[in-house]
Design a protein around this motif. Structure first.
Motif, PDB file in Angstrom:
ATOM      1  N   GLU A   1       0.838  -1.194   0.000  1.00  0.00           N
ATOM      2  CA  GLU A   1       0.000   0.000   0.000  1.00  0.00           C
ATOM      3  C   GLU A   1       0.875   1.247   0.000  1.00  0.00           C
ATOM      4  O   GLU A   1       0.594   2.228  -0.698  1.00  0.00           O
ATOM      5  N   VAL A   2       1.949   1.207   0.796  1.00  0.00           N
ATOM      6  CA  VAL A   2       2.891   2.317   0.799  1.00  0.00           C
ATOM      7  C   VAL A   2       3.565   2.459  -0.566  1.00  0.00           C
ATOM      8  O   VAL A   2       3.728   3.570  -1.091  1.00  0.00           O
ATOM      9  N   ILE A   3       3.954   1.346  -1.156  1.00  0.00           N
ATOM     10  CA  ILE A   3       4.604   1.386  -2.468  1.00  0.00           C
ATOM     11  C   ILE A   3       3.662   1.938  -3.532  1.00  0.00           C
ATOM     12  O   ILE A   3       4.077   2.665  -4.442  1.00  0.00           O
ATOM     13  N   ASP A   4       2.383   1.646  -3.414  1.00  0.00           N
ATOM     14  CA  ASP A   4       1.401   2.099  -4.401  1.00  0.00           C
ATOM     15  C   ASP A   4       1.076   3.573  -4.231  1.00  0.00           C
ATOM     16  O   ASP A   4       1.179   4.364  -5.185  1.00  0.00           O
ATOM     17  N   HIS A   5       0.705   3.988  -3.005  1.00  0.00           N
ATOM     18  CA  HIS A   5       0.193   5.344  -2.803  1.00  0.00           C
ATOM     19  C   HIS A   5       1.282   6.365  -2.540  1.00  0.00           C
ATOM     20  O   HIS A   5       1.099   7.537  -2.875  1.00  0.00           O
ATOM     21  N   ASN A   6       2.392   5.971  -1.944  1.00  0.00           N
ATOM     22  CA  ASN A   6       3.452   6.913  -1.612  1.00  0.00           C
ATOM     23  C   ASN A   6       4.589   6.899  -2.622  1.00  0.00           C
ATOM     24  O   ASN A   6       5.060   7.951  -3.041  1.00  0.00           O
ATOM     25  N   TYR A   7       5.058   5.707  -3.022  1.00  0.00           N
ATOM     26  CA  TYR A   7       6.141   5.622  -3.999  1.00  0.00           C
ATOM     27  C   TYR A   7       5.649   5.824  -5.428  1.00  0.00           C
ATOM     28  O   TYR A   7       6.417   6.141  -6.317  1.00  0.00           O
ATOM     29  N   ARG A   8       4.356   5.612  -5.661  1.00  0.00           N
ATOM     30  CA  ARG A   8       3.729   5.839  -6.979  1.00  0.00           C
ATOM     31  C   ARG A   8       4.298   4.945  -8.074  1.00  0.00           C
ATOM     32  O   ARG A   8       4.458   5.364  -9.226  1.00  0.00           O
ATOM     33  N   LEU A   9       4.602   3.713  -7.733  1.00  0.00           N
ATOM     34  CA  LEU A   9       4.994   2.762  -8.768  1.00  0.00           C
ATOM     35  C   LEU A   9       3.769   2.313  -9.547  1.00  0.00           C
ATOM     36  O   LEU A   9       2.660   2.219  -9.001  1.00  0.00           O
TER      37      LEU A   9
ATOM     38  N   LYS B   1       9.824  -7.032   5.307  1.00  0.00           N
ATOM     39  CA  LYS B   1       9.451  -5.650   4.989  1.00  0.00           C
ATOM     40  C   LYS B   1      10.668  -4.856   4.511  1.00  0.00           C
ATOM     41  O   LYS B   1      10.576  -4.071   3.567  1.00  0.00           O
ATOM     42  N   THR B   2      11.803  -5.073   5.155  1.00  0.00           N
ATOM     43  CA  THR B   2      13.007  -4.326   4.795  1.00  0.00           C
ATOM     44  C   THR B   2      13.465  -4.644   3.376  1.00  0.00           C
ATOM     45  O   THR B   2      13.819  -3.753   2.600  1.00  0.00           O
ATOM     46  N   TYR B   3      13.434  -5.936   3.026  1.00  0.00           N
ATOM     47  CA  TYR B   3      13.892  -6.319   1.691  1.00  0.00           C
ATOM     48  C   TYR B   3      12.951  -5.786   0.607  1.00  0.00           C
ATOM     49  O   TYR B   3      13.392  -5.276  -0.422  1.00  0.00           O
ATOM     50  N   ILE B   4      11.649  -5.917   0.831  1.00  0.00           N
ATOM     51  CA  ILE B   4      10.682  -5.437  -0.168  1.00  0.00           C
ATOM     52  C   ILE B   4      10.839  -3.937  -0.371  1.00  0.00           C
ATOM     53  O   ILE B   4      10.835  -3.438  -1.503  1.00  0.00           O
TER      54      ILE B   4
ATOM     55  N   ALA C   1      11.959  -1.977  -3.866  1.00  0.00           N
ATOM     56  CA  ALA C   1      11.117  -0.923  -4.441  1.00  0.00           C
ATOM     57  C   ALA C   1      11.896   0.390  -4.561  1.00  0.00           C
ATOM     58  O   ALA C   1      11.782   1.102  -5.568  1.00  0.00           O
ATOM     59  N   SER C   2      12.690   0.711  -3.539  1.00  0.00           N
ATOM     60  CA  SER C   2      13.490   1.932  -3.603  1.00  0.00           C
ATOM     61  C   SER C   2      14.527   1.858  -4.710  1.00  0.00           C
ATOM     62  O   SER C   2      14.779   2.850  -5.409  1.00  0.00           O
ATOM     63  N   ASN C   3      15.129   0.686  -4.893  1.00  0.00           N
ATOM     64  CA  ASN C   3      16.109   0.523  -5.972  1.00  0.00           C
ATOM     65  C   ASN C   3      15.460   0.685  -7.339  1.00  0.00           C
ATOM     66  O   ASN C   3      16.056   1.249  -8.267  1.00  0.00           O
ATOM     67  N   MET C   4      14.222   0.189  -7.473  1.00  0.00           N
ATOM     68  CA  MET C   4      13.500   0.387  -8.738  1.00  0.00           C
ATOM     69  C   MET C   4      13.241   1.865  -9.006  1.00  0.00           C
ATOM     70  O   MET C   4      13.367   2.339 -10.145  1.00  0.00           O
ATOM     71  N   LEU C   5      12.881   2.614  -7.954  1.00  0.00           N
ATOM     72  CA  LEU C   5      12.641   4.042  -8.132  1.00  0.00           C
ATOM     73  C   LEU C   5      13.914   4.756  -8.553  1.00  0.00           C
ATOM     74  O   LEU C   5      13.893   5.620  -9.435  1.00  0.00           O
ATOM     75  N   VAL C   6      15.029   4.419  -7.920  1.00  0.00           N
ATOM     76  CA  VAL C   6      16.293   5.084  -8.240  1.00  0.00           C
ATOM     77  C   VAL C   6      16.711   4.800  -9.672  1.00  0.00           C
ATOM     78  O   VAL C   6      17.205   5.685 -10.377  1.00  0.00           O
ATOM     79  N   LYS C   7      16.487   3.563 -10.138  1.00  0.00           N
ATOM     80  CA  LYS C   7      16.877   3.193 -11.503  1.00  0.00           C
ATOM     81  C   LYS C   7      15.842   3.567 -12.546  1.00  0.00           C
ATOM     82  O   LYS C   7      16.018   3.268 -13.732  1.00  0.00           O
ATOM     83  N   GLY C   8      14.759   4.225 -12.133  1.00  0.00           N
ATOM     84  CA  GLY C   8      13.765   4.706 -13.099  1.00  0.00           C
ATOM     85  C   GLY C   8      12.947   3.612 -13.750  1.00  0.00           C
ATOM     86  O   GLY C   8      12.595   3.724 -14.929  1.00  0.00           O
ATOM     87  N   VAL C   9      12.636   2.546 -13.011  1.00  0.00           N
ATOM     88  CA  VAL C   9      11.807   1.460 -13.546  1.00  0.00           C
ATOM     89  C   VAL C   9      10.357   1.931 -13.535  1.00  0.00           C
ATOM     90  O   VAL C   9       9.720   1.983 -12.481  1.00  0.00           O
TER      91      VAL C   9
END
Length: 512
Positions: free
Chosen positions: A381-389, A412-415, A419-427
């Protein structure tokens, strides 16, 4: 102007005026309509008198003269009352930023010289952008007069241009496109001559423009509580440009408003016992406030996201139609293998179509026979609404962390790290997400292969080299020899056994 005793400020003391500007038509209008309304005509007359000490077509210093000239020019008497009036009017100019007075001591002499530095009036935009000056003008002339005065400084744009949306193109010619300079080098004689005729007093360089919150001292003191214990410390910040810049840096860094900044300055231990601003403590508390605000904002976004999802679902149910977006086909080169949890329930084509088009809330439910764990729902839910993936990217992330049958990854830490690595790499698309997963799987396989090969290579010397190999590696602990097992031979006779028992009794002290 702070004068301890009027005996230190008499008509016999000398003075000079300094300015590094000339008044324009807009500056004179600002003085006549704006500043004079705040400080009065007498102070405005003192400003013009000091300005005219230097010729209008020049900048720099005036001659050293006794202050009798100022008193006579203003029509003041040569007594204590006249000098006090001069001090009061000069203080009015200093308060609105039109004058700076400095007292200079002459070496080897008790005499002092007063320097009157005349400051250029603010431009209309700068003046009305200063809350304390704009509020003072409002108190003097009224709100409607302030609005009319501001409009009097601007020429309006033509209605034909103001209402149209025009494409703006800069067609100006740059300097080096039109002019060519002599490339033989600089002229040392010219440089020396310019240095010799340069004024002794250079203008103060303006500090580099940095990002700032744009909060002025007037905004802080106007909102700061009067009965606060830190009120005296905050009042000392007036004129301290460095401290105000530090406050603006903290406010910009942690997205603080004027109210938030006043709240932090009102807390204990933000100022030292001597009234110095403790920047590290202020940044620590600003960071705490920033994290709290960000946490509340994230919670609000998740709640609003849930409400919108519920509204959309109810709207589809009420209309009786399916508003699901059109399915997007997946090319065969981007197919991912079906995980073991879903083997036999769908083929590879169906699985990739679900991963590409299904919402993540429904896609993740397929990996569990019952309900999805609550903590896992909150993480995505955080990844969807806050990270906007994107939804397809989140599904690929679910496939990566849940579909590879590695229980160590379901944390939780690994997921959150993936997700943060995907954001940094522009996925930001399904295809990029698939490429990212394949790259990560390949890196893990290479790492595992190197680990296995390294383990086999390190085991061989231990089997063959023994202590010599360990010594070559430089191990710190010494090798302790172990008693080797005795080789099996012929059994002992009765006489040999009796001799062994006798020796044992003798060692125990039971016999001699």
């Amino acid at each position: 102007m702070r004068i301890g005793s009027l005996h230190q400020f008499t008509e016999h003391h000398r003075y000079y005026a300094f300015r590094d500007f000339s008044l324009s038509a807009v500056d004179r209008k600002m003085l006549g309509l704006i500043y004079q309304s705040m400080i009065g005509a007498f102070a405005a007359g003192l400003y013009h008198l000091l300005y005219q000490q230097v010729a209008d077509d020049r900048v720099g210093y005036s001659e050293l003269e006794p202050q009798r000239k100022l008193l006579l020019g203003l029509g003041l008497e040569m007594n204590e009352r006249g000098r006090q009036e001069l001090v009061n009017q000069a203080s009015r100019l200093e308060a609105v930023g039109l004058l700076q007075v400095t007292r200079l001591g002459v070496p080897d002499n008790d005499d002092v010289v007063y320097e009157y530095e005349v400051v250029k009036p603010l431009a209309p935009d700068e003046f009305f952008g200063s809350p304390h000056l704009a509020l003072l003008l409002r108190d003097k002339v009224g709100k409607h007069s302030v609005i009319a005065l501001r409009e009097s400084f601007y020429a309006k744009e033509a209605d034909e241009l103001a209402g149209a949306e025009l494409a703006r193109e800069n067609i100006s010619v740059p300097f080096y496109e039109l002019f060519r300079l002599n490339t033989q080098g600089f002229d040392p004689e010219l440089e020396q001559a310019l240095t010799e005729v340069a004024p002794a007093r250079q203008p103060t360089p303006k500090p580099a423009q940095t990002e700032t919150a744009g909060i002025q001292y007037g905004e802080i003191i106007m909102r700061f509580p009067r009965n606060s214990g830190n009120r005296a410390f905050v009042e000392r910040l007036r004129g301290n440009d460095e401290a105000i810049a530090q406050l603006n840096y903290v406010a910009y860094k942690y997205s603080l408003t004027v109210v938030d900044l006043c709240r932090l300055l009102d807390e204990d231990d933000v100022f030292s016992a001597g009234g110095e601003l403790l920047l590290d403590e202020l940044q620590l508390r600003g960071n705490q406030l920033y994290r709290q605000d960000r946490k509340r904002k994230d919670e609000r976004q998740r709640i609003y996201g849930r409400m919108e999802a519920v509204k959309a679902e109810s709207g589809r149910n009420d209309a009786g139609i399916d508003d699901m977006p059109e399915e997007v086909a997946v090319q065969a080169e981007f197919y991912m293998d079906v995980p073991a949890q879903l083997a036999g329930r769908c083929d590879i084509h169906q699985y990739n179509m679900l991963m590409r088009n299904e919402p993540h809330t429904r896609f993740i439910a397929r990996f569990f026979p019952g309900a999805v764990p609550e903590w896992l729902i909150r993480v995505f839910e955080v990844i969807d609404h806050n990270y906007r993936l994107q939804g397809a990217v989140i599904n690929v992330l679910i496939h990566y962390v849940l579909g590879l049958n590695d229980s160590q990854r379901v944390t939780k830490t690994y997921i959150d790290a993936v997700a943060s690595n995907m954001l940094v790499k522009g996925v930001d698309s399904f295809e990029r997400a698939v490429g990212y997963v394949r790259e990560q799987v390949k890196l893990e396989e290479d790492k595992e292969r190197r680990r296995e090969s390294g383990g086999a290579a390190s085991a061989a010397p231990r089997r063959n080299g023994g202590a010599g190999a360990s010594a070559a590696k430089g191990r710190r602990k010494p090798l302790i020899p172990i008693m080797p097992e005795a080789q099996s031979g012929a059994p002992l006779t009765a006489e040999e056994m009796e001799e062994i028992r006798r020796m044992a009794r003798k060692l125990d002290g039971k016999s001699t």
